[in-house]
Design a protein around this motif. Structure first.
Motif, PDB file in Angstrom:
ATOM      1  N   GLU A  44       0.910  -1.134   0.266  1.00 63.38           N
ATOM      2  CA  GLU A  44       0.040  -0.022  -0.101  1.00 63.38           C
ATOM      3  C   GLU A  44       1.093   1.210  -0.041  1.00 63.38           C
ATOM      4  OE1 GLU A  44      -3.256  -0.037  -0.139  1.00 63.38           O
ATOM      5  OE2 GLU A  44      -3.945  -1.862   0.458  1.00 63.38           O
ATOM      6  N   MET A  48       1.993   4.240  -3.262  1.00 59.75           N
ATOM      7  CA  MET A  48       1.639   5.537  -3.506  1.00 59.75           C
ATOM      8  C   MET A  48       2.691   6.092  -4.732  1.00 59.75           C
ATOM      9  SD  MET A  48       1.425   6.282   0.406  1.00 59.75           S
ATOM     10  CE  MET A  48       1.094   7.886   0.562  1.00 59.75           C
ATOM     11  N   GLU A  51       1.725   6.598  -8.647  1.00 58.71           N
ATOM     12  CA  GLU A  51       0.707   7.572  -8.828  1.00 58.71           C
ATOM     13  C   GLU A  51       1.260   9.067  -8.165  1.00 58.71           C
ATOM     14  OE1 GLU A  51      -2.260   5.349  -6.602  1.00 58.71           O
ATOM     15  OE2 GLU A  51      -3.336   5.316  -8.199  1.00 58.71           O
ATOM     16  N   TYR A 106       7.049  -6.374  -1.367  1.00 57.37           N
ATOM     17  CA  TYR A 106       5.956  -5.739  -1.745  1.00 57.37           C
ATOM     18  C   TYR A 106       5.407  -6.348  -3.011  1.00 57.37           C
ATOM     19  CZ  TYR A 106       8.934  -2.681  -4.339  1.00 57.37           C
ATOM     20  OH  TYR A 106       9.987  -2.465  -4.888  1.00 57.37           O
ATOM     21  N   ALA A 107       3.961  -5.879  -3.393  1.00 62.21           N
ATOM     22  CA  ALA A 107       3.446  -6.262  -4.430  1.00 62.21           C
ATOM     23  C   ALA A 107       4.447  -5.851  -5.888  1.00 62.21           C
ATOM     24  CB  ALA A 107       2.014  -5.811  -4.989  1.00 62.21           C
ATOM     25  N   PHE A 110       3.992  -2.665  -8.331  1.00 60.54           N
ATOM     26  CA  PHE A 110       4.294  -1.352  -8.200  1.00 60.54           C
ATOM     27  C   PHE A 110       5.932  -1.123  -8.443  1.00 60.54           C
ATOM     28  CE2 PHE A 110       1.016  -1.960  -5.139  1.00 60.54           C
ATOM     29  CZ  PHE A 110      -0.023  -1.212  -5.748  1.00 60.54           C
ATOM     30  N   ILE A 123      -4.031   1.982 -13.324  1.00 59.27           N
ATOM     31  CA  ILE A 123      -3.635   1.762 -12.044  1.00 59.27           C
ATOM     32  C   ILE A 123      -4.930   1.593 -11.243  1.00 59.27           C
ATOM     33  CG2 ILE A 123      -2.450   2.428 -10.024  1.00 59.27           C
ATOM     34  CD1 ILE A 123      -0.280   3.388 -11.705  1.00 59.27           C
ATOM     35  N   VAL A 127      -5.287  -2.105 -11.044  1.00 59.39           N
ATOM     36  CA  VAL A 127      -4.314  -2.474  -9.833  1.00 59.39           C
ATOM     37  C   VAL A 127      -5.170  -2.400  -8.707  1.00 59.39           C
ATOM     38  CG1 VAL A 127      -2.537  -1.976  -8.502  1.00 59.39           C
ATOM     39  CG2 VAL A 127      -2.309  -1.638 -10.877  1.00 59.39           C
ATOM     40  N   ASP A 128      -6.335  -1.506  -8.450  1.00 64.21           N
ATOM     41  CA  ASP A 128      -7.160  -1.443  -7.363  1.00 64.21           C
ATOM     42  C   ASP A 128      -8.189  -2.578  -7.614  1.00 64.21           C
ATOM     43  OD1 ASP A 128      -6.823   1.126  -5.273  1.00 64.21           O
ATOM     44  OD2 ASP A 128      -6.090   1.536  -7.411  1.00 64.21           O
ATOM     45  N   ALA A 131      -6.555  -5.630  -6.407  1.00 64.87           N
ATOM     46  CA  ALA A 131      -6.592  -5.645  -5.065  1.00 64.87           C
ATOM     47  C   ALA A 131      -8.024  -5.821  -4.363  1.00 64.87           C
ATOM     48  CB  ALA A 131      -6.114  -4.233  -4.629  1.00 64.87           C
ATOM     49  N   TYR A 146      -6.890  -8.459  11.127  1.00 64.30           N
ATOM     50  CA  TYR A 146      -6.731  -8.402   9.530  1.00 64.30           C
ATOM     51  C   TYR A 146      -7.867  -8.213   8.810  1.00 64.30           C
ATOM     52  CZ  TYR A 146      -4.079  -9.646   5.187  1.00 64.30           C
ATOM     53  OH  TYR A 146      -3.482  -9.645   3.732  1.00 64.30           O
ATOM     54  N   GLY A 198      -0.007 -13.673  -7.426  1.00 65.53           N
ATOM     55  CA  GLY A 198       0.902 -14.744  -7.430  1.00 65.53           C
ATOM     56  C   GLY A 198       1.108 -15.874  -8.172  1.00 65.53           C
ATOM     57  N   PRO A 199       1.910 -16.731  -7.948  1.00 60.50           N
ATOM     58  CA  PRO A 199       2.045 -17.836  -8.901  1.00 60.50           C
ATOM     59  C   PRO A 199       1.071 -19.041  -8.972  1.00 60.50           C
ATOM     60  CG  PRO A 199       3.317 -18.015  -6.763  1.00 60.50           C
ATOM     61  CD  PRO A 199       2.754 -16.694  -6.571  1.00 60.50           C
TER      62      PRO A 199
END
Ligand code: FAQ
Length: 311
Positions: A44, A48, A51, A106-107, A110, A123, A127-128, A131, A146, A198-199
């Motif tokens: 997260e 940033m 953008e 991290y992802a 990015f 994005i 991307v969102d 997510a 979580y 992910g894989p």
């Protein structure tokens, strides 16, 4: 670990009872959550940066205000997630140190550049959008802090996804150069967005244990498929073409079929060799070091207030 305690723990998970910070938990469960939640928080915050590249060059006051609000939301998501991760007994300083040492990920998405305004659209939309699919599923994760963070974050992400799609829609209704810019952006972000999940399940080291403990509720490939099925019609609706010659809808399964992902590229980016890995991490380290005086001042102020209360 005590087999009786382990059995009781699994029975709670199976009965959909959330695990809370002070409850007993197997060390493997704790370590897996420390890894996943902190990586999620880092994503997260590092997210940033692509953008942030456009705040000073947004094409209107309206778009600038929306972009700033969105980036601020991402920072906020990082903070909820660091708080959730801290309930597992590791400090935020430690999490940041692991990020700076390259021990925490991290992802991967990015680590790609954002050279045009259309990338702000791609994005948000892709991307969102990816997510959200992942995070809606994680609302049902077994760890209470979580899960609760995910509920709030998902509400904000759906706004982000729509603002990104709005940018793409506007550009597709613009002139030829704008349509080209939007298509070029989709061409560059489509595959990295699919990699966010992910894989393949067969190569996912953590999946089987994470599913047993209900840290993860759906597999990488199932979530990726949900995202593809949702996103392809959105692209078609505004006249964008998904950059995959093998994309086709299978009437029998009701799902889209795609070419395989370039997994060499995925692992290469994860190992630190993507186009912007070094830039993203260097920027984070610099911002963190530049902010040291703020943390010191806040700690000194906190101590002063505490001493005042004691006297
Ligand atoms: N990138 O065994 P698995 C956002 C690693 S937030 C980098 O399948 P797992 C908001 C994985 O960590 C987006 N690394 O792992 C926003 C593991 O390595 P490790 C972030 C990846 O955990 C929008 C290894 O590969 N969302 O976008 C990636 O069971 C716009 C083996 O993989 C989350 O973090 C990847 N894509 O499943 C902000 C969601 N994929 O740790 C700004 C929470 C895998 O052993 C702008 N996380 N790896 O060293 C998850 O749901 C899971 O961790 C997965 C991976 C699904 C990402």
């Amino acid at each position: 670990e005590d087999p009786k305690k382990l059995a009781e723990f699994q029975a709670k998970i199976d009965a959909e009872i959330k695990i809370e910070p002070k409850d007993w938990m197997p060390e493997g469960y704790r370590q897996n959550l420390i890894r996943q939640i902190s990586q999620h928080a880092h994503s997260e915050v590092i997210g940033m940066q692509p953008e942030g590249n456009w705040v000073s060059r947004a094409p209107s006051l309206r778009s600038k205000k929306i972009l700033m609000a969105k980036i601020q939301d991402e920072g906020g998501h990082g903070l909820y997630l660091y708080c959730a991760a801290e309930t597992l007994g590791v400090s935020r300083d430690q999490y940041l140190q692991w990020l700076h040492e390259g021990k925490a990920k991290y992802a991967s998405v990015f680590n790609y550049p954002s050279p045009t305004w259309a990338d702000m659209g791609a994005i948000g939309w892709l991307v969102d959008g990816a997510a959200i699919v992942n995070q809606v599923s994680l609302q049902r994760t077994s760890y209470g802090p979580y899960s609760r963070a995910m509920v709030r974050i998902c509400m904000e992400e759906s706004f982000h996804q729509r603002q990104g799609y709005e940018i793409m829609d506007r550009m597709m209704n613009g002139n030829e150069a704008q349509r080209k810019m939007a298509q070029d952006s989709l061409d560059r972000w489509w595959w990295p967005s699919l990699m966010m999940f992910g894989p393949h399940d067969s190569d996912s080291a953590h999946s089987s244990q994470s599913m047993k403990w209900k840290i993860k509720r759906e597999s990488n490939d199932d979530l990726r498929q949900q995202f593809i099925d949702k996103t392809v019609p959105q692209a078609e609706l505004i006249g964008l073409k998904i950059p995959d010659p093998n994309l086709k809808f299978n009437e029998e399964t009701g799902h889209y079929e795609t070419s395989d992902i370039d997994w060499d590229e995925f692992w290469n980016v994860i190992k630190g060799n993507g186009p912007c890995n070094k830039k993203r991490l260097d920027h984070h380290k610099k911002a963190h070091n530049d902010g040291a005086w703020v943390r010191e001042a806040a700690a000194a102020y906190g101590l002063k207030q505490k001493n005042k209360l004691q006297t």
